[in-house]
Design a protein around this motif. Sequence first.
Motif, PDB file in Angstrom:
ATOM      1  N   GLN A  53     -16.609  26.124  70.414  1.00  0.00           N
ATOM      2  CA  GLN A  53     -15.465  25.529  70.908  1.00  0.00           C
ATOM      3  C   GLN A  53     -14.227  26.294  70.550  1.00  0.00           C
ATOM      4  OE1 GLN A  53     -15.984  21.492  69.891  1.00  0.00           O
ATOM      5  NE2 GLN A  53     -17.673  21.305  71.366  1.00  0.00           N
ATOM      6  N   LEU A  54     -13.852  26.346  68.968  1.00  0.00           N
ATOM      7  CA  LEU A  54     -12.852  26.987  68.374  1.00  0.00           C
ATOM      8  C   LEU A  54     -12.676  28.191  68.972  1.00  0.00           C
ATOM      9  CD1 LEU A  54     -13.237  25.650  65.060  1.00  0.00           C
ATOM     10  CD2 LEU A  54     -11.338  25.354  66.400  1.00  0.00           C
ATOM     11  N   LYS A  55     -13.740  29.209  68.915  1.00  0.00           N
ATOM     12  CA  LYS A  55     -13.777  30.561  69.439  1.00  0.00           C
ATOM     13  C   LYS A  55     -13.306  30.733  70.905  1.00  0.00           C
ATOM     14  CE  LYS A  55     -16.456  34.389  71.066  1.00  0.00           C
ATOM     15  NZ  LYS A  55     -15.798  34.288  72.384  1.00  0.00           N
ATOM     16  N   ASP A  56     -13.788  29.853  71.698  1.00  0.00           N
ATOM     17  CA  ASP A  56     -13.536  29.795  73.192  1.00  0.00           C
ATOM     18  C   ASP A  56     -12.142  29.424  73.423  1.00  0.00           C
ATOM     19  OD1 ASP A  56     -15.980  30.668  73.721  1.00  0.00           O
ATOM     20  OD2 ASP A  56     -16.878  28.693  74.387  1.00  0.00           O
ATOM     21  N   GLN A  86     -13.001  27.373  61.393  1.00  0.00           N
ATOM     22  CA  GLN A  86     -12.131  28.483  61.983  1.00  0.00           C
ATOM     23  C   GLN A  86     -12.300  29.847  61.577  1.00  0.00           C
ATOM     24  OE1 GLN A  86      -9.373  27.236  64.307  1.00  0.00           O
ATOM     25  NE2 GLN A  86      -9.780  29.542  64.432  1.00  0.00           N
ATOM     26  N   ASP A  87     -12.477  29.984  60.100  1.00  0.00           N
ATOM     27  CA  ASP A  87     -12.548  31.416  59.657  1.00  0.00           C
ATOM     28  C   ASP A  87     -13.964  32.165  60.488  1.00  0.00           C
ATOM     29  OD1 ASP A  87     -10.526  31.122  58.128  1.00  0.00           O
ATOM     30  OD2 ASP A  87     -11.991  30.886  56.170  1.00  0.00           O
ATOM     31  N   VAL A  88     -15.090  31.225  60.660  1.00  0.00           N
ATOM     32  CA  VAL A  88     -16.216  31.878  61.311  1.00  0.00           C
ATOM     33  C   VAL A  88     -15.870  32.235  62.730  1.00  0.00           C
ATOM     34  CG1 VAL A  88     -18.495  31.471  62.351  1.00  0.00           C
ATOM     35  CG2 VAL A  88     -17.815  30.902  59.778  1.00  0.00           C
ATOM     36  N   ALA A  89     -15.096  31.350  63.337  1.00  0.00           N
ATOM     37  CA  ALA A  89     -14.607  31.445  64.739  1.00  0.00           C
ATOM     38  C   ALA A  89     -13.780  32.448  64.938  1.00  0.00           C
ATOM     39  CB  ALA A  89     -13.856  30.180  65.189  1.00  0.00           C
ATOM     40  N   ASP A  90     -12.691  32.757  63.988  1.00  0.00           N
ATOM     41  CA  ASP A  90     -12.055  34.182  63.921  1.00  0.00           C
ATOM     42  C   ASP A  90     -12.822  35.252  63.979  1.00  0.00           C
ATOM     43  OD1 ASP A  90      -9.888  32.439  64.194  1.00  0.00           O
ATOM     44  OD2 ASP A  90      -9.271  32.494  62.205  1.00  0.00           O
ATOM     45  N   ARG A  91     -13.749  35.295  63.213  1.00  0.00           N
ATOM     46  CA  ARG A  91     -14.570  36.480  62.984  1.00  0.00           C
ATOM     47  C   ARG A  91     -15.426  37.025  64.053  1.00  0.00           C
ATOM     48  NH1 ARG A  91     -16.384  37.898  57.299  1.00  0.00           N
ATOM     49  NH2 ARG A  91     -15.005  36.785  55.924  1.00  0.00           N
ATOM     50  N   LEU A  92     -15.895  35.796  64.864  1.00  0.00           N
ATOM     51  CA  LEU A  92     -16.547  36.093  66.160  1.00  0.00           C
ATOM     52  C   LEU A  92     -15.569  36.572  67.137  1.00  0.00           C
ATOM     53  CD1 LEU A  92     -18.696  32.647  66.330  1.00  0.00           C
ATOM     54  CD2 LEU A  92     -19.391  35.051  65.998  1.00  0.00           C
ATOM     55  N   ARG A  93     -14.600  36.051  67.139  1.00  0.00           N
ATOM     56  CA  ARG A  93     -13.503  36.540  68.038  1.00  0.00           C
ATOM     57  C   ARG A  93     -12.953  37.881  68.221  1.00  0.00           C
ATOM     58  NH1 ARG A  93      -8.010  36.010  68.113  1.00  0.00           N
ATOM     59  NH2 ARG A  93      -8.258  34.502  66.188  1.00  0.00           N
ATOM     60  N   VAL A  94     -13.308  38.464  66.936  1.00  0.00           N
ATOM     61  CA  VAL A  94     -12.766  40.001  67.025  1.00  0.00           C
ATOM     62  C   VAL A  94     -14.002  40.917  67.091  1.00  0.00           C
ATOM     63  CG1 VAL A  94     -10.738  39.395  65.484  1.00  0.00           C
ATOM     64  CG2 VAL A  94     -12.964  40.009  64.252  1.00  0.00           C
ATOM     65  N   LEU A  95     -15.166  40.411  67.263  1.00  0.00           N
ATOM     66  CA  LEU A  95     -16.236  41.235  67.702  1.00  0.00           C
ATOM     67  C   LEU A  95     -16.194  41.913  68.753  1.00  0.00           C
ATOM     68  CD1 LEU A  95     -19.464  38.940  66.337  1.00  0.00           C
ATOM     69  CD2 LEU A  95     -18.474  40.705  64.892  1.00  0.00           C
ATOM     70  N   PRO A  96     -16.552  43.120  68.937  1.00  0.00           N
ATOM     71  CA  PRO A  96     -16.617  43.893  70.354  1.00  0.00           C
ATOM     72  C   PRO A  96     -17.631  43.104  71.327  1.00  0.00           C
ATOM     73  CG  PRO A  96     -17.985  44.911  68.805  1.00  0.00           C
ATOM     74  CD  PRO A  96     -17.106  44.067  67.942  1.00  0.00           C
ATOM     75  N   LEU A  97     -17.115  43.075  72.449  1.00  0.00           N
ATOM     76  CA  LEU A  97     -17.825  42.395  73.552  1.00  0.00           C
ATOM     77  C   LEU A  97     -19.282  43.512  74.055  1.00  0.00           C
ATOM     78  CD1 LEU A  97     -15.120  40.643  75.568  1.00  0.00           C
ATOM     79  CD2 LEU A  97     -16.715  39.516  73.998  1.00  0.00           C
ATOM     80  N   THR A  98     -19.773  43.736  73.419  1.00  0.00           N
ATOM     81  CA  THR A  98     -21.127  44.531  73.539  1.00  0.00           C
ATOM     82  C   THR A  98     -22.029  43.607  74.313  1.00  0.00           C
ATOM     83  OG1 THR A  98     -22.126  44.047  71.553  1.00  0.00           O
ATOM     84  CG2 THR A  98     -20.995  46.006  71.556  1.00  0.00           C
ATOM     85  N   GLU A  99     -23.232  44.257  74.833  1.00  0.00           N
ATOM     86  CA  GLU A  99     -24.361  43.412  75.586  1.00  0.00           C
ATOM     87  C   GLU A  99     -25.098  42.427  74.590  1.00  0.00           C
ATOM     88  OE1 GLU A  99     -28.371  44.283  78.335  1.00  0.00           O
ATOM     89  OE2 GLU A  99     -26.908  45.627  78.034  1.00  0.00           O
TER      90      GLU A  99
END
Length: 306
Positions: A53-56, A86-99
Amino acid sequence: MHQDISEDDIELEKSIRRFREMFHAKVAPVPRAKSLMRRYNNDYDLVTQKIMQLKDQDDDPEGEAENQVERGAMDVNEDNVDQDLQDVADRLRVLPLTEDNVRMFNMARRTEIPYSQRQFSCIQCVRDWWREVPERKQVSRCRYCKRRYDAVPKDQEWGLAAYTCQNCSHSFRSYGQMGVPAPCYRCRNIVLPIQIIPPQRNPSRLGNRSQNPHGCCAEDCYNRQEPYVPGTHCVHPRTRQVRGLPRVLYSSQNHESTGSTVASCISQGSSMECDIEEIIQEDLRAIPEEDEDEDEDEDEDEDEDE
């Protein structure tokens, strides 16, 4: 001496592993995962949902009023957000949108861990076993020597095989290996197995399914039935023992760590050799120092294969 492992210890470790598997061990090192699981009573599904939810929320474009209302209802505004979440969500957000990453995000939103039943073998300990493992990382640790192995390739699996004869349409089960021909019990036609069926844990083990000795029309069966069929092979354990052949038909390859494998976290069904709780208990007793060293050395991407 073995340390005492409580049910709470096992539940905590299981929730840590499942939570980390949700995100492929990419963004949640063990210390942070442990802290979150203790804080949220081992509810890895809830923690995963909050993180997504935080990431989205961070990913949504501005100006979508409807989404703003929904996010307010989720109670994830900045004033009361858990900083670890929030830290985990932030790390997810910067991951490249690979398949692979997009698939991981979608599975995490549904709090699902896709898994499959795979066979493993250890030539050193002369044994094979089946385990339910995450589809993305099909790795298992031998419970005897603690070595980590990749799954036996599908086209090399062996055990109780399912057959359908193309000549007489007879369907039957017998010991076999994928790609190895066996004779049809009815018409003696040569048949290849369709699949290998994982063994049942609770019923009697393969090889003791009845009081009648095994016998088939394969050329090398220890209890060969006549007329035999040239060019066919019996992989029944008794035949291999009598012929002086190794019990393990295919040796699993040693797993080469890439830093994204989480230790066994899938609850085992009735077809597997034991439950995940038993494996976790063995892991906590046998290799606590090893895992601690790995956590320190590899930080967020340490390897903790089962």
